[in-house]
Scaffold this motif. Sequence first.
Motif, PDB file in Angstrom:
ATOM      1  N   ALA A   1     -56.391 -35.053  77.245  1.00 58.42           N
ATOM      2  CA  ALA A   1     -55.069 -34.140  78.523  1.00 58.42           C
ATOM      3  C   ALA A   1     -56.312 -34.134  80.016  1.00 58.42           C
ATOM      4  CB  ALA A   1     -54.810 -32.961  78.633  1.00 58.42           C
ATOM      5  N   GLN A   2     -55.440 -34.502  80.533  1.00 56.15           N
ATOM      6  CA  GLN A   2     -56.340 -34.792  82.197  1.00 56.15           C
ATOM      7  C   GLN A   2     -55.223 -34.162  83.055  1.00 56.15           C
ATOM      8  OE1 GLN A   2     -57.140 -38.685  84.757  1.00 56.15           O
ATOM      9  NE2 GLN A   2     -58.494 -39.075  82.539  1.00 56.15           N
ATOM     10  N   VAL A   3     -55.977 -33.026  84.214  1.00 59.16           N
ATOM     11  CA  VAL A   3     -55.033 -32.505  85.530  1.00 59.16           C
ATOM     12  C   VAL A   3     -55.416 -32.353  86.125  1.00 59.16           C
ATOM     13  CG1 VAL A   3     -54.541 -29.984  85.652  1.00 59.16           C
ATOM     14  CG2 VAL A   3     -54.552 -31.181  83.550  1.00 59.16           C
TER      15      VAL A   3
ATOM     16  N   VAL B   1     -50.596 -34.258  85.551  1.00 59.41           N
ATOM     17  CA  VAL B   1     -50.777 -33.816  84.496  1.00 59.41           C
ATOM     18  C   VAL B   1     -50.375 -34.761  83.689  1.00 59.41           C
ATOM     19  CG1 VAL B   1     -50.174 -32.965  82.566  1.00 59.41           C
ATOM     20  CG2 VAL B   1     -50.078 -32.004  84.617  1.00 59.41           C
ATOM     21  N   GLU B   2     -51.992 -35.449  82.466  1.00 56.33           N
ATOM     22  CA  GLU B   2     -51.205 -37.100  81.544  1.00 56.33           C
ATOM     23  C   GLU B   2     -52.053 -36.119  80.430  1.00 56.33           C
ATOM     24  OE1 GLU B   2     -53.022 -41.155  81.194  1.00 56.33           O
ATOM     25  OE2 GLU B   2     -53.667 -40.679  83.087  1.00 56.33           O
TER      26      GLU B   2
ATOM     27  N   GLN C   1     -47.564 -39.449  81.911  1.00 60.58           N
ATOM     28  CA  GLN C   1     -47.947 -38.893  83.384  1.00 60.58           C
ATOM     29  C   GLN C   1     -47.098 -38.161  83.874  1.00 60.58           C
ATOM     30  OE1 GLN C   1     -50.263 -40.878  86.529  1.00 60.58           O
ATOM     31  NE2 GLN C   1     -52.157 -41.538  84.442  1.00 60.58           N
TER      32      GLN C   1
ATOM     33  N   GLU D   1     -46.831 -31.898  88.148  1.00 68.23           N
ATOM     34  CA  GLU D   1     -46.924 -30.340  88.244  1.00 68.23           C
ATOM     35  C   GLU D   1     -46.759 -29.601  89.518  1.00 68.23           C
ATOM     36  OE1 GLU D   1     -44.819 -29.236  85.084  1.00 68.23           O
ATOM     37  OE2 GLU D   1     -44.867 -31.336  84.483  1.00 68.23           O
TER      38      GLU D   1
ATOM     39  N   ILE E   1     -45.941 -26.859  79.412  1.00 70.76           N
ATOM     40  CA  ILE E   1     -45.389 -27.845  79.191  1.00 70.76           C
ATOM     41  C   ILE E   1     -44.165 -28.723  78.072  1.00 70.76           C
ATOM     42  CG2 ILE E   1     -47.395 -29.293  79.956  1.00 70.76           C
ATOM     43  CD1 ILE E   1     -48.151 -30.127  77.565  1.00 70.76           C
TER      44      ILE E   1
END
Length: 91
Positions: free
Chosen positions: A4-6, A27-28, A33, A36, A57
């Motif tokens: 997960a990426q932010v 957010v991915e 994607q 947020e 989420i």
Amino acid sequence: HPFAQVKGTAPNVSLSGPSDVKLNATVELNGVQRQEQIEVHLDPQGGGVRAKFSFPISLDAFKVERPELLFVKVEDKATIDGDLVFSESGK
């Protein structure tokens, strides 16, 4: 998609003391994607900054297949938590 990426930016951040800022983030999760607004608590600490955040989420929104128990799917809501420390390089 094991990660997960932010990623995001927060304008007008002051590091003179602890503060809460709104992060305009992407957010991915699961290759999907979404944009947020995330509240981040910043706390300056000895030459660095600690950033903590937590936000909910929808698993369906990120196309995550929810597991089932006795033919009932788990709840759609999940929470992403982060606790990061940023410091000068070499310390």
